[in-house]
Design a protein around this motif. Structure first.
Motif, PDB file in Angstrom:
ATOM      1  N   ASN A   1      91.690  46.668 -60.842  1.00  0.00           N
ATOM      2  CA  ASN A   1      90.306  46.318 -61.170  1.00  0.00           C
ATOM      3  C   ASN A   1      90.096  46.093 -62.669  1.00  0.00           C
ATOM      4  OD1 ASN A   1      90.711  49.037 -61.693  1.00  0.00           O
ATOM      5  ND2 ASN A   1      88.717  49.708 -60.911  1.00  0.00           N
ATOM      6  N   VAL A   2      91.173  45.905 -63.412  1.00  0.00           N
ATOM      7  CA  VAL A   2      91.084  45.618 -64.844  1.00  0.00           C
ATOM      8  C   VAL A   2      91.571  44.195 -65.111  1.00  0.00           C
ATOM      9  CG1 VAL A   2      92.046  46.168 -67.117  1.00  0.00           C
ATOM     10  CG2 VAL A   2      91.256  48.002 -65.613  1.00  0.00           C
TER      11      VAL A   2
ATOM     12  N   LEU B   1      88.773  54.953 -63.655  1.00  0.00           N
ATOM     13  CA  LEU B   1      88.765  53.577 -63.180  1.00  0.00           C
ATOM     14  C   LEU B   1      89.511  53.439 -61.856  1.00  0.00           C
ATOM     15  CD1 LEU B   1      89.278  51.313 -66.336  1.00  0.00           C
ATOM     16  CD2 LEU B   1      87.352  51.275 -64.752  1.00  0.00           C
TER      17      LEU B   1
ATOM     18  N   LYS C   1      85.270  44.059 -61.438  1.00  0.00           N
ATOM     19  CA  LYS C   1      86.388  44.013 -62.374  1.00  0.00           C
ATOM     20  C   LYS C   1      85.895  44.513 -63.735  1.00  0.00           C
ATOM     21  CE  LYS C   1      89.151  42.023 -59.383  1.00  0.00           C
ATOM     22  NZ  LYS C   1      90.273  42.779 -58.782  1.00  0.00           N
ATOM     23  N   PHE C   2      86.815  45.073 -64.515  1.00  0.00           N
ATOM     24  CA  PHE C   2      86.421  45.718 -65.760  1.00  0.00           C
ATOM     25  C   PHE C   2      87.251  45.264 -66.958  1.00  0.00           C
ATOM     26  CE2 PHE C   2      85.317  48.618 -62.333  1.00  0.00           C
ATOM     27  CZ  PHE C   2      84.016  48.988 -62.649  1.00  0.00           C
TER      28      PHE C   2
ATOM     29  N   LEU D   1      82.436  43.709 -65.702  1.00  0.00           N
ATOM     30  CA  LEU D   1      81.696  44.624 -66.559  1.00  0.00           C
ATOM     31  C   LEU D   1      82.593  45.187 -67.658  1.00  0.00           C
ATOM     32  CD1 LEU D   1      80.014  46.639 -63.667  1.00  0.00           C
ATOM     33  CD2 LEU D   1      78.885  44.922 -65.082  1.00  0.00           C
ATOM     34  N   LYS D   2      81.982  45.547 -68.752  1.00  0.00           N
ATOM     35  CA  LYS D   2      82.670  46.305 -69.786  1.00  0.00           C
ATOM     36  C   LYS D   2      82.617  47.781 -69.401  1.00  0.00           C
ATOM     37  CE  LYS D   2      82.389  47.374 -74.745  1.00  0.00           C
ATOM     38  NZ  LYS D   2      81.858  46.930 -76.047  1.00  0.00           N
ATOM     39  N   PHE D   3      83.736  48.471 -69.506  1.00  0.00           N
ATOM     40  CA  PHE D   3      83.784  49.911 -69.250  1.00  0.00           C
ATOM     41  C   PHE D   3      83.932  50.594 -70.592  1.00  0.00           C
ATOM     42  CE2 PHE D   3      86.467  53.711 -68.100  1.00  0.00           C
ATOM     43  CZ  PHE D   3      85.438  54.432 -67.525  1.00  0.00           C
TER      44      PHE D   3
ATOM     45  N   PRO E   1      88.010  47.489 -70.005  1.00  0.00           N
ATOM     46  CA  PRO E   1      87.879  48.779 -70.681  1.00  0.00           C
ATOM     47  C   PRO E   1      87.979  48.617 -72.201  1.00  0.00           C
ATOM     48  CG  PRO E   1      89.557  48.853 -68.957  1.00  0.00           C
ATOM     49  CD  PRO E   1      89.230  47.421 -69.193  1.00  0.00           C
TER      50      PRO E   1
ATOM     51  N   LEU F   1      76.853  50.977 -62.013  1.00  0.00           N
ATOM     52  CA  LEU F   1      77.634  49.938 -61.344  1.00  0.00           C
ATOM     53  C   LEU F   1      76.852  49.331 -60.178  1.00  0.00           C
ATOM     54  CD1 LEU F   1      81.181  51.598 -61.252  1.00  0.00           C
ATOM     55  CD2 LEU F   1      80.191  50.110 -62.995  1.00  0.00           C
TER      56      LEU F   1
END
Length: 211
Positions: free
Chosen positions: A176-177, A145, A156-157, A131-133, A159, A120
């Motif tokens: 954060n998603v 997360l 921000k993600f 980003l992709k989680f 998932p 990260l």
């Protein structure tokens, strides 16, 4: 920041990004139409089948209501091929220096996969904010997360991996998603049998998900 301005409108436009694999261009076109009809125009076609690039090109040409991206991009040559096919965004399960260089040279936004704090930090240094989680559930899921949020406040993600109708709303409730990636909206059996109305129904349910 790199890609963020171009990528966020795609990811925030729907709660679920379908992650799909198709066996032919025709199948891809029918699938994209079915998903868009259900309210999920953005779709990630993974480069896990020989037909993937042809399918992306066909979707871009024949399904204007769709926003077709390419996933499982592992190297710069795949990135270039996906962009040439017309992909509107690129998704990778991770990130390498070579992939980041390819993304820097491209106008097509990049969603790289990152999971550990060191990854990260590296992505932040490269200017990435979204980003992709992956793989989400196997990497610690919701609790992981949630623990990242106060430390990496700008990130921000999306998932992906183990996300399902059973836990999607929980992921989407996290601050954060921005969205989740999932394959449940396009089951292989339904695609194989051409049961597009059922896929549209699944997409419609997913499009109404909120955290």
């Amino acid at each position: 920041m790199q890609s963020t301005d171009r990528l966020l409108p795609i990811l925030t436009g729907q709660p679920v990004i379908p992650v799909v694999a198709v066996e032919s261009a025709e199948e891809g076109v029918s699938l994209a139409r079915a998903l868009a009809a259900g309210g999920l125009p953005a779709i990630e076609v993974t480069l896990r089948t020989p037909a993937a690039l042809d399918a992306i090109a066909a979707i871009v040409a024949e399904v204007p209501e769709a926003i077709c991206g390419a996933g499982t991009i592992l190297n710069p040559s795949q990135y270039e091929a996906a962009v040439k096919a017309g992909s509107k965004f690129i998704v990778s399960p991770g990130a390498t220096v070579e992939l980041l260089d390819a993304a820097q040279e491209s106008e097509v936004p990049f969603l790289p996969g990152s999971a550990t704090p060191s990854e990260l930090l590296a992505m932040m240094q490269e200017g990435y904010e979204v980003l992709k989680f992956f793989p989400a559930e196997q990497s610690g899921g919701l609790a992981y997360l949630k623990s990242l949020a106060p430390v990496f406040q700008s990130l921000k993600f999306c998932p992906t991996g183990g996300v399902s109708p059973d836990n999607a709303k929980d992921y989407l409730s996290l601050p954060n998603v921005v969205c989740v990636g999932g394959s449940w909206v396009a089951p292989k059996a339904l695609i194989k049998d051409g049961r597009w109305d059922e896929i549209t129904a699944l997409a419609s349910e997913a499009a109404r998900l909120k955290g």
